[in-house]
Design a protein around this motif. Structure first.
Motif, PDB file in Angstrom:
ATOM      1  N   VAL A 168       0.850  -1.182   0.000  1.00 28.34           N
ATOM      2  CA  VAL A 168       0.000   0.000   0.000  1.00 28.34           C
ATOM      3  C   VAL A 168       0.890   1.237   0.000  1.00 28.34           C
ATOM      4  O   VAL A 168       1.704   1.432   0.914  1.00 28.34           O
ATOM      5  CB  VAL A 168      -0.928   0.007   1.239  1.00 28.34           C
ATOM      6  N   TYR A 169       0.757   2.073  -1.045  1.00 27.36           N
ATOM      7  CA  TYR A 169       1.565   3.278  -1.174  1.00 27.36           C
ATOM      8  C   TYR A 169       0.682   4.515  -1.080  1.00 27.36           C
ATOM      9  O   TYR A 169      -0.409   4.555  -1.653  1.00 27.36           O
ATOM     10  CB  TYR A 169       2.299   3.297  -2.522  1.00 27.36           C
ATOM     11  N   ASP A 170       1.178   5.514  -0.371  1.00 35.65           N
ATOM     12  CA  ASP A 170       0.517   6.811  -0.315  1.00 35.65           C
ATOM     13  C   ASP A 170       0.673   7.493  -1.673  1.00 35.65           C
ATOM     14  O   ASP A 170       1.791   7.692  -2.151  1.00 35.65           O
ATOM     15  CB  ASP A 170       1.151   7.660   0.793  1.00 35.65           C
ATOM     16  N   ALA A 171      -0.440   7.858  -2.306  1.00 33.71           N
ATOM     17  CA  ALA A 171      -0.375   8.440  -3.651  1.00 33.71           C
ATOM     18  C   ALA A 171       0.219   9.844  -3.647  1.00 33.71           C
ATOM     19  O   ALA A 171       0.613  10.343  -4.704  1.00 33.71           O
ATOM     20  CB  ALA A 171      -1.767   8.472  -4.271  1.00 33.71           C
ATOM     21  N   LYS A 172       0.302  10.480  -2.500  1.00 32.87           N
ATOM     22  CA  LYS A 172       0.848  11.831  -2.426  1.00 32.87           C
ATOM     23  C   LYS A 172       2.359  11.828  -2.272  1.00 32.87           C
ATOM     24  O   LYS A 172       3.068  12.626  -2.884  1.00 32.87           O
ATOM     25  CB  LYS A 172       0.198  12.594  -1.264  1.00 32.87           C
ATOM     26  N   THR A 173       2.874  10.901  -1.466  1.00 34.71           N
ATOM     27  CA  THR A 173       4.312  10.858  -1.195  1.00 34.71           C
ATOM     28  C   THR A 173       4.999   9.649  -1.817  1.00 34.71           C
ATOM     29  O   THR A 173       6.221   9.589  -1.844  1.00 34.71           O
ATOM     30  CB  THR A 173       4.575  10.817   0.318  1.00 34.71           C
ATOM     31  N   LEU A 174       4.206   8.671  -2.283  1.00 34.66           N
ATOM     32  CA  LEU A 174       4.704   7.393  -2.790  1.00 34.66           C
ATOM     33  C   LEU A 174       5.451   6.608  -1.715  1.00 34.66           C
ATOM     34  O   LEU A 174       6.292   5.754  -2.018  1.00 34.66           O
ATOM     35  CB  LEU A 174       5.584   7.580  -4.028  1.00 34.66           C
ATOM     36  N   ALA A 175       5.130   6.902  -0.459  1.00 36.43           N
ATOM     37  CA  ALA A 175       5.723   6.160   0.655  1.00 36.43           C
ATOM     38  C   ALA A 175       4.965   4.850   0.866  1.00 36.43           C
ATOM     39  O   ALA A 175       3.738   4.808   0.788  1.00 36.43           O
ATOM     40  CB  ALA A 175       5.684   6.986   1.936  1.00 36.43           C
ATOM     41  N   LEU A 176       5.709   3.777   1.135  1.00 38.84           N
ATOM     42  CA  LEU A 176       5.103   2.494   1.454  1.00 38.84           C
ATOM     43  C   LEU A 176       4.551   2.560   2.873  1.00 38.84           C
ATOM     44  O   LEU A 176       5.297   2.778   3.829  1.00 38.84           O
ATOM     45  CB  LEU A 176       6.143   1.379   1.346  1.00 38.84           C
ATOM     46  N   THR A 177       3.243   2.412   3.023  1.00 36.92           N
ATOM     47  CA  THR A 177       2.607   2.573   4.335  1.00 36.92           C
ATOM     48  C   THR A 177       2.181   1.257   4.973  1.00 36.92           C
ATOM     49  O   THR A 177       1.984   1.199   6.182  1.00 36.92           O
ATOM     50  CB  THR A 177       1.369   3.483   4.220  1.00 36.92           C
ATOM     51  N   LYS A 178       2.026   0.207   4.156  1.00 35.42           N
ATOM     52  CA  LYS A 178       1.544  -1.060   4.725  1.00 35.42           C
ATOM     53  C   LYS A 178       1.845  -2.192   3.761  1.00 35.42           C
ATOM     54  O   LYS A 178       1.899  -1.991   2.537  1.00 35.42           O
ATOM     55  CB  LYS A 178       0.025  -0.984   4.971  1.00 35.42           C
ATOM     56  N   GLU A 179       2.058  -3.382   4.329  1.00 35.08           N
ATOM     57  CA  GLU A 179       2.197  -4.601   3.536  1.00 35.08           C
ATOM     58  C   GLU A 179       1.278  -5.665   4.114  1.00 35.08           C
ATOM     59  O   GLU A 179       1.320  -5.940   5.315  1.00 35.08           O
ATOM     60  CB  GLU A 179       3.639  -5.105   3.522  1.00 35.08           C
ATOM     61  N   ILE A 180       0.434  -6.241   3.258  1.00 35.30           N
ATOM     62  CA  ILE A 180      -0.534  -7.249   3.677  1.00 35.30           C
ATOM     63  C   ILE A 180      -0.116  -8.580   3.079  1.00 35.30           C
ATOM     64  O   ILE A 180       0.020  -8.709   1.855  1.00 35.30           O
ATOM     65  CB  ILE A 180      -1.954  -6.874   3.207  1.00 35.30           C
ATOM     66  N   GLU A 181       0.106  -9.587   3.929  1.00 34.15           N
ATOM     67  CA  GLU A 181       0.529 -10.896   3.450  1.00 34.15           C
ATOM     68  C   GLU A 181      -0.616 -11.588   2.728  1.00 34.15           C
ATOM     69  O   GLU A 181      -1.771 -11.539   3.160  1.00 34.15           O
ATOM     70  CB  GLU A 181       1.019 -11.756   4.614  1.00 34.15           C
ATOM     71  N   LEU A 182      -0.276 -12.253   1.611  1.00 31.91           N
ATOM     72  CA  LEU A 182      -1.260 -12.911   0.755  1.00 31.91           C
ATOM     73  C   LEU A 182      -0.928 -14.395   0.627  1.00 31.91           C
ATOM     74  O   LEU A 182       0.240 -14.789   0.759  1.00 31.91           O
ATOM     75  CB  LEU A 182      -1.254 -12.293  -0.644  1.00 31.91           C
ATOM     76  N   PRO A 183      -1.922 -15.212   0.310  1.00 25.76           N
ATOM     77  CA  PRO A 183      -1.620 -16.574  -0.138  1.00 25.76           C
ATOM     78  C   PRO A 183      -0.954 -16.499  -1.513  1.00 25.76           C
ATOM     79  O   PRO A 183      -0.997 -15.444  -2.164  1.00 25.76           O
ATOM     80  CB  PRO A 183      -2.997 -17.242  -0.209  1.00 25.76           C
ATOM     81  N   PRO A 184      -0.326 -17.585  -1.989  1.00 27.85           N
ATOM     82  CA  PRO A 184       0.371 -17.522  -3.288  1.00 27.85           C
ATOM     83  C   PRO A 184      -0.533 -17.023  -4.398  1.00 27.85           C
ATOM     84  O   PRO A 184      -1.657 -17.477  -4.561  1.00 27.85           O
ATOM     85  CB  PRO A 184       0.785 -18.982  -3.512  1.00 27.85           C
TER      86      PRO A 184
END
Length: 395
Positions: A119-135
């Motif tokens: 998840v990236y902030d569209a204003k700063t392009l900073a990575l704000t979150k990572e959500i683990e997924l199944p393959p």
């Protein structure tokens, strides 16, 4: 001191802690001219910010494992979002977030695998979150592998591990809600609200009502296209606001579909017949104008116009780059214009507004050609090495 020298004095500090500024301050002529040593201003860290996402933003995949963000009103790049060649990208409906579904390994090409929705902030392009997924499915740059519901609550991520499925991510909670099996089917085409559909190998649609994410409702249509002899392109188009979709076959048949739990599928029409030409057939030696490319279609939501990359070829030449861009009115089923392209093109996208721009990505890493949709004329070209996939914002 000239502006150039002032800039050098502030910036050119050597590895020992002194540089041009120190040299200048001890130059007799300079000391006589200023009467004092120049005062160096401390550098201040800051974070650049982007303006709100505009209708003429264009985000193509790049050859250096990023997605590049262009402002095509000015023809310049604003920034990049990191992503591997296995990544997919989507913009939230409120334009505040950019999502990237990606797969990575601890040792680049092997080791511990991680599948993440970033998840990236569209204003700063900073990575704000990572959500683990199944393959997830490992497919190169295909926007039908990741999409977001029109209300912004759900991310839909196509999986293949090895059975086909779609992972539902509750974006408000930042976690996976469940995985829905869609055996024999693939890809994601979101409804106006409440779910999504997937294309199936027998020529039908599977339709998944999401509800609250706990227990999906699944229905199936009858086959509506010939999956063996004249399949539809995977790059079907969806208008997120209306839930209407266009699926186009290799020979140029167009299927207008209103997506939902029980989709409505209209009678087909032909790209070639709309242009006053015979319908292309499935004969191996039959030469005709046909759609083709890596991203061969674009649909302007404001005008309803459909843009298709076309080439002259035989059946099964659906990956061939387009030499012309054809503009259609799908409602009237008529060809509006044929535009000669400066070079063969692998991808096309169109901005969502009435004052629309058409972006054509050249084959073999050529420039981006920007066409004014009102005139059909090239307004500029932008030098960039981009891939075949691109997205534009929904407005």
């Amino acid at each position: 001191m000239t502006d150039w020298l002032k800039t050098c004095a502030r910036r050119a500090i050597g590895p020992l802690g002194f540089g041009l500024a120190a040299v200048l301050s001890h130059t007799p002529a300079m000391a006589q001219a200023t009467g004092a040593h120049p005062v160096l201003q401390a550098e201040q860290n800051d974070v650049a910010t982007l303006p709100p996402i505009g209708p003429h933003w264009f985000i193509p995949s790049a050859t250096d494992y990023t997605y590049q963000i262009f402002d095509m009103d000015k023809g310049r790049m604003l920034g990049t979002v990191p992503a591997s060649m296995l990544a997919n990208i989507a913009i939230s409906p409120d334009h505040k977030v950019i999502y990237v579904a990606d797969t990575m390994y601890s040792r680049v090409d092997h080791g511990t695998r991680q599948d993440l929705l970033q998840v990236y902030d569209a204003k700063t392009l900073a990575l704000t979150k990572e959500i683990e997924l199944p393959p997830r499915a490992l497919a190169v740059y295909k926007k039908q592998d990741l999409d977001v519901s029109s209300d912004g609550r759900w991310a839909y991520i196509f999986d293949m591990s090895p059975a086909t499925a779609v992972t539902l991510v509750d974006l408000s909670k930042g976690s996976v809600a469940r995985t829905v099996d869609i055996p024999g089917c693939a890809l994601i085409f979101p409804w106006k609200s409440g779910g999504f559909s997937s294309l199936c190998g027998d020529g039908s649609l599977t339709n998944v009502g999401v509800n609250d994410g706990s227990q999906p409702t699944i229905t199936h249509t009858k086959p509506f296209f010939d999956a063996n002899n004249d399949p539809v392109f995977e790059q079907g188009l969806v208008d997120h606001k209306s839930g209407k979709a266009l699926f186009i076959s290799y020979t140029g048949k167009v299927y207008n579909v209103t997506l939902g739990q029980n989709p409505t599928i209209d009678a087909t029409w032909s790209l070639q017949k709309a242009a006053g030409l015979p319908q292309a057939g499935t004969g191996v030696q039959e030469l005709a104008w046909r759609p083709g490319g890596q991203q061969p279609f674009a649909w302007n939501s404001a005008t309803g116009h459909l843009f298709v990359l076309m080439h002259s070829g035989n059946h099964w030449t659906h990956k061939t780059a387009g030499t012309e861009l054809w503009e259609f009115d799908p409602t009237q089923q008529v060809l509006l214009r044929r535009i000669d392209l400066p070079s063969p093109a692998k991808g096309v996208a169109v901005s969502p507004d009435k004052a629309s721009l058409v972006y054509v990505t050249a084959d073999h890493d050529g420039p981006i050609t920007v066409i004014d949709a009102a005139t059909g004329q090239v307004s500029r070209t932008v030098e960039a090495r981009v891939g075949g996939m691109s997205i534009v914002p929904d407005m």
